[in-house]
Design a protein around this motif. Sequence first.
Motif, PDB file in Angstrom:
ATOM      1  N   ASP A 121    -107.155 -55.877  43.496  1.00  0.00           N
ATOM      2  CA  ASP A 121    -108.072 -54.782  43.782  1.00  0.00           C
ATOM      3  C   ASP A 121    -109.203 -54.836  42.753  1.00  0.00           C
ATOM      4  OD1 ASP A 121    -109.383 -52.460  44.386  1.00  0.00           O
ATOM      5  OD2 ASP A 121    -107.698 -51.133  43.942  1.00  0.00           O
ATOM      6  N   HIS A 122    -110.395 -55.235  43.198  1.00  0.00           N
ATOM      7  CA  HIS A 122    -111.536 -55.402  42.292  1.00  0.00           C
ATOM      8  C   HIS A 122    -111.890 -54.103  41.573  1.00  0.00           C
ATOM      9  CE1 HIS A 122    -112.689 -59.515  43.261  1.00  0.00           C
ATOM     10  NE2 HIS A 122    -112.372 -59.241  44.516  1.00  0.00           N
ATOM     11  N   VAL A 123    -111.893 -52.991  42.288  1.00  0.00           N
ATOM     12  CA  VAL A 123    -112.295 -51.717  41.699  1.00  0.00           C
ATOM     13  C   VAL A 123    -111.307 -51.295  40.618  1.00  0.00           C
ATOM     14  CG1 VAL A 123    -112.705 -49.274  42.171  1.00  0.00           C
ATOM     15  CG2 VAL A 123    -113.473 -51.000  43.797  1.00  0.00           C
ATOM     16  N   ARG A 124    -110.017 -51.396  40.918  1.00  0.00           N
ATOM     17  CA  ARG A 124    -109.003 -51.011  39.924  1.00  0.00           C
ATOM     18  C   ARG A 124    -109.063 -51.938  38.712  1.00  0.00           C
ATOM     19  NH1 ARG A 124    -102.460 -50.996  40.479  1.00  0.00           N
ATOM     20  NH2 ARG A 124    -102.086 -50.498  38.303  1.00  0.00           N
ATOM     21  N   LEU A 179    -111.649 -53.603  37.523  1.00  0.00           N
ATOM     22  CA  LEU A 179    -112.820 -53.274  36.700  1.00  0.00           C
ATOM     23  C   LEU A 179    -112.654 -51.936  35.992  1.00  0.00           C
ATOM     24  CD1 LEU A 179    -115.704 -54.549  38.985  1.00  0.00           C
ATOM     25  CD2 LEU A 179    -114.838 -55.578  36.890  1.00  0.00           C
ATOM     26  N   ALA A 180    -111.983 -50.973  36.635  1.00  0.00           N
ATOM     27  CA  ALA A 180    -111.743 -49.679  35.995  1.00  0.00           C
ATOM     28  C   ALA A 180    -110.784 -49.813  34.823  1.00  0.00           C
ATOM     29  CB  ALA A 180    -111.190 -48.681  37.012  1.00  0.00           C
ATOM     30  N   GLU A 181    -109.905 -50.808  34.870  1.00  0.00           N
ATOM     31  CA  GLU A 181    -108.954 -51.011  33.783  1.00  0.00           C
ATOM     32  C   GLU A 181    -109.532 -51.861  32.658  1.00  0.00           C
ATOM     33  OE1 GLU A 181    -105.617 -52.715  35.760  1.00  0.00           O
ATOM     34  OE2 GLU A 181    -104.960 -50.802  36.598  1.00  0.00           O
ATOM     35  N   TYR A 187    -113.006 -63.959  37.446  1.00  0.00           N
ATOM     36  CA  TYR A 187    -114.174 -64.126  38.296  1.00  0.00           C
ATOM     37  C   TYR A 187    -114.756 -65.535  38.272  1.00  0.00           C
ATOM     38  CZ  TYR A 187    -114.068 -59.168  39.144  1.00  0.00           C
ATOM     39  OH  TYR A 187    -113.676 -57.924  39.538  1.00  0.00           O
TER      40      TYR A 187
END
Length: 128
Positions: free
Chosen positions: A93-96, A98-100, A73
């Motif tokens: 993929d920002h969501v993936r 952050l989920a990882e 970031y």
Amino acid sequence: MKSNKFVETMLSLMFLHGIYLSIFCGMEFIVVPATYLTLAYGIFKRSKVARYLTLIVLLLHLLINISTLGFVYFPVSSDKLIGASQVFEVEFDHVRFLAEIIPPTIIASVLFIFLMLPKVVRGYRNNA
């Protein structure tokens, strides 16, 4: 001992996260579940060495995850790297991402703090 169960459970969650990484992110992450499974077994056997190794591994885990977040970031040279688009081979993929990264970072930090508590240290000394 209740503290052992908590530590074992959290290390088991880290083990499951390592399995996820190995399956979906690449087999080079296989060292993650192997490490956390070994540490969970050492904690189960009430090994002082496993406790100290767990603290070291969790600290390294936290440092790596925090530096990864910072690198993705806030790249060092923004004119050469535009966020994560240049870092990852596939579309970022920002969501993936952050989920990882976020859940294991939270688990590792809670577990690190929990293992540093004096009451837990005394429990290890009394039971060993």
